[in-house]
Scaffold this motif. Sequence first.
Motif, PDB file in Angstrom:
ATOM      1  N   LYS A  28     -19.461 -23.920  11.010  1.00  6.32           N
ATOM      2  CA  LYS A  28     -20.791 -23.536  11.481  1.00  6.32           C
ATOM      3  C   LYS A  28     -21.296 -22.271  10.806  1.00  6.32           C
ATOM      4  O   LYS A  28     -22.489 -22.130  10.526  1.00  6.32           O
ATOM      5  N   TYR A  29     -20.388 -21.325  10.543  1.00  9.48           N
ATOM      6  CA  TYR A  29     -20.774 -20.054   9.926  1.00  9.48           C
ATOM      7  C   TYR A  29     -19.914 -19.806   8.678  1.00  9.48           C
ATOM      8  O   TYR A  29     -19.057 -18.915   8.680  1.00  9.48           O
ATOM      9  N   PRO A  30     -20.119 -20.546   7.626  1.00 10.29           N
ATOM     10  CA  PRO A  30     -19.267 -20.404   6.431  1.00 10.29           C
ATOM     11  C   PRO A  30     -19.380 -19.039   5.778  1.00 10.29           C
ATOM     12  O   PRO A  30     -18.459 -18.621   5.059  1.00 10.29           O
ATOM     13  N   TRP A  31     -20.488 -18.328   6.027  1.00  3.45           N
ATOM     14  CA  TRP A  31     -20.678 -17.010   5.413  1.00  3.45           C
ATOM     15  C   TRP A  31     -19.777 -15.943   6.030  1.00  3.45           C
ATOM     16  O   TRP A  31     -19.709 -14.819   5.541  1.00  3.45           O
ATOM     17  N   MET A  32     -19.071 -16.278   7.107  1.00  2.00           N
ATOM     18  CA  MET A  32     -18.225 -15.285   7.784  1.00  2.00           C
ATOM     19  C   MET A  32     -16.876 -15.101   7.095  1.00  2.00           C
ATOM     20  O   MET A  32     -16.121 -14.200   7.474  1.00  2.00           O
ATOM     21  N   SER A  33     -16.534 -15.925   6.131  1.00  2.00           N
ATOM     22  CA  SER A  33     -15.195 -15.848   5.543  1.00  2.00           C
ATOM     23  C   SER A  33     -15.265 -15.714   4.037  1.00  2.00           C
ATOM     24  O   SER A  33     -16.302 -15.956   3.412  1.00  2.00           O
ATOM     25  N   TRP A  34     -14.111 -15.330   3.456  1.00  2.00           N
ATOM     26  CA  TRP A  34     -13.961 -15.313   2.014  1.00  2.00           C
ATOM     27  C   TRP A  34     -13.926 -16.744   1.491  1.00  2.00           C
ATOM     28  O   TRP A  34     -13.657 -17.690   2.240  1.00  2.00           O
ATOM     29  N   PRO A  35     -14.161 -16.926   0.190  1.00  2.00           N
ATOM     30  CA  PRO A  35     -14.049 -18.279  -0.380  1.00  2.00           C
ATOM     31  C   PRO A  35     -12.632 -18.839  -0.198  1.00  2.00           C
ATOM     32  O   PRO A  35     -11.643 -18.107  -0.263  1.00  2.00           O
ATOM     33  N   ASN A  36     -12.533 -20.124   0.052  1.00  2.00           N
ATOM     34  CA  ASN A  36     -11.254 -20.832   0.232  1.00  2.00           C
ATOM     35  C   ASN A  36     -10.371 -20.144   1.280  1.00  2.00           C
ATOM     36  O   ASN A  36      -9.229 -19.760   1.004  1.00  2.00           O
ATOM     37  N   PRO A  37     -10.854 -19.981   2.501  1.00  2.00           N
ATOM     38  CA  PRO A  37     -10.081 -19.268   3.523  1.00  2.00           C
ATOM     39  C   PRO A  37      -8.816 -20.049   3.909  1.00  2.00           C
ATOM     40  O   PRO A  37      -8.855 -21.277   4.044  1.00  2.00           O
ATOM     41  N   PRO A  38      -7.703 -19.347   4.079  1.00  2.00           N
ATOM     42  CA  PRO A  38      -6.443 -20.039   4.383  1.00  2.00           C
ATOM     43  C   PRO A  38      -6.315 -20.487   5.835  1.00  2.00           C
ATOM     44  O   PRO A  38      -5.511 -21.368   6.137  1.00  2.00           O
ATOM     45  N   MET A  39      -7.090 -19.858   6.766  1.00  2.00           N
ATOM     46  CA  MET A  39      -6.983 -20.250   8.166  1.00  2.00           C
ATOM     47  C   MET A  39      -7.888 -21.465   8.400  1.00  2.00           C
ATOM     48  O   MET A  39      -8.965 -21.367   8.985  1.00  2.00           O
ATOM     49  N   THR A  40      -7.429 -22.607   7.938  1.00  2.00           N
ATOM     50  CA  THR A  40      -8.220 -23.826   8.055  1.00  2.00           C
ATOM     51  C   THR A  40      -8.129 -24.393   9.473  1.00  2.00           C
ATOM     52  O   THR A  40      -7.247 -24.022  10.256  1.00  2.00           O
ATOM     53  N   GLN A  41      -9.023 -25.299   9.788  1.00  2.00           N
ATOM     54  CA  GLN A  41      -8.992 -25.941  11.103  1.00  2.00           C
ATOM     55  C   GLN A  41      -7.641 -26.647  11.316  1.00  2.00           C
ATOM     56  O   GLN A  41      -7.047 -26.561  12.392  1.00  2.00           O
ATOM     57  N   LYS A  42      -7.149 -27.328  10.291  1.00  2.00           N
ATOM     58  CA  LYS A  42      -5.882 -28.054  10.394  1.00  2.00           C
ATOM     59  C   LYS A  42      -4.722 -27.106  10.625  1.00  2.00           C
ATOM     60  O   LYS A  42      -3.852 -27.346  11.487  1.00  2.00           O
ATOM     61  N   GLU A  43      -4.691 -25.991   9.867  1.00  2.00           N
ATOM     62  CA  GLU A  43      -3.591 -25.036  10.009  1.00  2.00           C
ATOM     63  C   GLU A  43      -3.637 -24.354  11.364  1.00  2.00           C
ATOM     64  O   GLU A  43      -2.600 -24.122  11.996  1.00  2.00           O
ATOM     65  N   LEU A  44      -4.839 -24.034  11.824  1.00  2.00           N
ATOM     66  CA  LEU A  44      -4.973 -23.369  13.117  1.00  2.00           C
ATOM     67  C   LEU A  44      -4.515 -24.286  14.250  1.00  2.00           C
ATOM     68  O   LEU A  44      -3.827 -23.845  15.177  1.00  2.00           O
ATOM     69  N   LYS A  45      -4.860 -25.560  14.183  1.00  2.00           N
ATOM     70  CA  LYS A  45      -4.424 -26.513  15.206  1.00  2.00           C
ATOM     71  C   LYS A  45      -2.896 -26.631  15.224  1.00  2.00           C
ATOM     72  O   LYS A  45      -2.278 -26.748  16.281  1.00  2.00           O
ATOM     73  N   ARG A  46      -2.294 -26.606  14.037  1.00  2.00           N
ATOM     74  CA  ARG A  46      -0.826 -26.682  13.958  1.00  2.00           C
ATOM     75  C   ARG A  46      -0.169 -25.482  14.620  1.00  2.00           C
ATOM     76  O   ARG A  46       0.801 -25.615  15.374  1.00  2.00           O
ATOM     77  N   LEU A  47      -0.711 -24.293  14.359  1.00  2.00           N
ATOM     78  CA  LEU A  47      -0.140 -23.069  14.922  1.00  2.00           C
ATOM     79  C   LEU A  47      -0.362 -22.995  16.428  1.00  2.00           C
ATOM     80  O   LEU A  47       0.518 -22.534  17.178  1.00  2.00           O
ATOM     81  N   VAL A  48      -1.508 -23.459  16.897  1.00  2.00           N
ATOM     82  CA  VAL A  48      -1.772 -23.500  18.339  1.00  2.00           C
ATOM     83  C   VAL A  48      -0.779 -24.447  19.024  1.00  2.00           C
ATOM     84  O   VAL A  48      -0.223 -24.124  20.079  1.00  2.00           O
ATOM     85  N   ALA A  49      -0.547 -25.602  18.419  1.00  2.00           N
ATOM     86  CA  ALA A  49       0.418 -26.561  18.988  1.00  2.00           C
ATOM     87  C   ALA A  49       1.822 -25.976  19.019  1.00  2.00           C
ATOM     88  O   ALA A  49       2.566 -26.152  19.991  1.00  2.00           O
ATOM     89  N   LEU A  50       2.181 -25.252  17.962  1.00  2.00           N
ATOM     90  CA  LEU A  50       3.489 -24.598  17.918  1.00  2.00           C
ATOM     91  C   LEU A  50       3.617 -23.571  19.039  1.00  2.00           C
ATOM     92  O   LEU A  50       4.629 -23.521  19.739  1.00  2.00           O
ATOM     93  N   GLY A  51       2.566 -22.748  19.213  1.00  2.00           N
ATOM     94  CA  GLY A  51       2.601 -21.740  20.272  1.00  2.00           C
ATOM     95  C   GLY A  51       2.743 -22.355  21.664  1.00  2.00           C
ATOM     96  O   GLY A  51       3.507 -21.874  22.497  1.00  2.00           O
ATOM     97  N   LYS A  52       2.019 -23.434  21.912  1.00  2.00           N
ATOM     98  CA  LYS A  52       2.114 -24.100  23.222  1.00  2.00           C
ATOM     99  C   LYS A  52       3.506 -24.685  23.437  1.00  2.00           C
ATOM    100  O   LYS A  52       4.049 -24.646  24.545  1.00  2.00           O
ATOM    101  N   ASP A  53       4.096 -25.228  22.384  1.00  2.00           N
ATOM    102  CA  ASP A  53       5.424 -25.818  22.497  1.00  2.00           C
ATOM    103  C   ASP A  53       6.479 -24.761  22.794  1.00  2.00           C
ATOM    104  O   ASP A  53       7.419 -25.010  23.549  1.00  2.00           O
ATOM    105  N   LEU A  54       6.306 -23.570  22.231  1.00  2.00           N
ATOM    106  CA  LEU A  54       7.296 -22.509  22.411  1.00  2.00           C
ATOM    107  C   LEU A  54       7.054 -21.711  23.692  1.00  2.00           C
ATOM    108  O   LEU A  54       7.872 -20.859  24.023  1.00  2.00           O
TER     109      LEU A  54
END
Length: 225
Positions: free
Chosen positions: A199-225
């Motif tokens: 929604k707000y692509p101007w808020m990040s650097w080009p090619n940001p590493p915190m992607t939607q897919k990566e964030l969902k993976r880390l959230v799932a990991l946190g909930k599991d632990l």
Amino acid sequence: MRKTIALAALALCGSAFAAADAEWNFDRPHWVPMPFECQVTSNVCVRLDDAQTVRVRCPEAGAADWVRGKTKEMLNVSPKVTADAVASQPEIPGGPEAYRVTADESGITLSANTLAGVHWAFYTLRQALIPERGVVEFKSWILPKMEVTDAPKLKFRGIHVCWFPETKAWEIERAIRVAAYYKLNYLVLEDWGVFESKKYPWMSWPNPPMTQKELKRLVALGKDL
């Protein structure tokens, strides 16, 4: 002659290891945070290996499966993990996250009022374990005979982590795993222009590493632990 002496020396070393292990003298585990109540018998050894039985007592479904999976993933052993009936077991005092860990000659028991309590019981057990000493190949963890009863003092136990442009995803995952190991239950993740916002692509650097897919993976990991 030299071979005979060498073999004799190795035999003596093996006897020394056996003698040392026959008289156990464990230090008190360095728990962080220190449990509210703990009793440790330093001269009795309890093993956690493929031959051991781990009983899980919790009214919530899936507790034994969680312990079974984490024991294999984190400790590389596969004990017999059973889900014990809890109908006759009184609630552990201290609230919903209270738990009890018992390790003795009959095996290891993790008791808790909720699945979250089972998590904390497992991490308390994990902090007490050390690899078996004086063996050629690892096969077993050891710990002293003990009984621990504990409950968190604070509902919110958190850590604040920043994801900088130079930060790698595995560093964030490591922070989540360490936080869980010390029984923290919140991680505040602050992004420094690395969040991929559709929604707000101007808020990040080009090619940001915190992607939607990566964030969902880390959230799932946190909930599991």
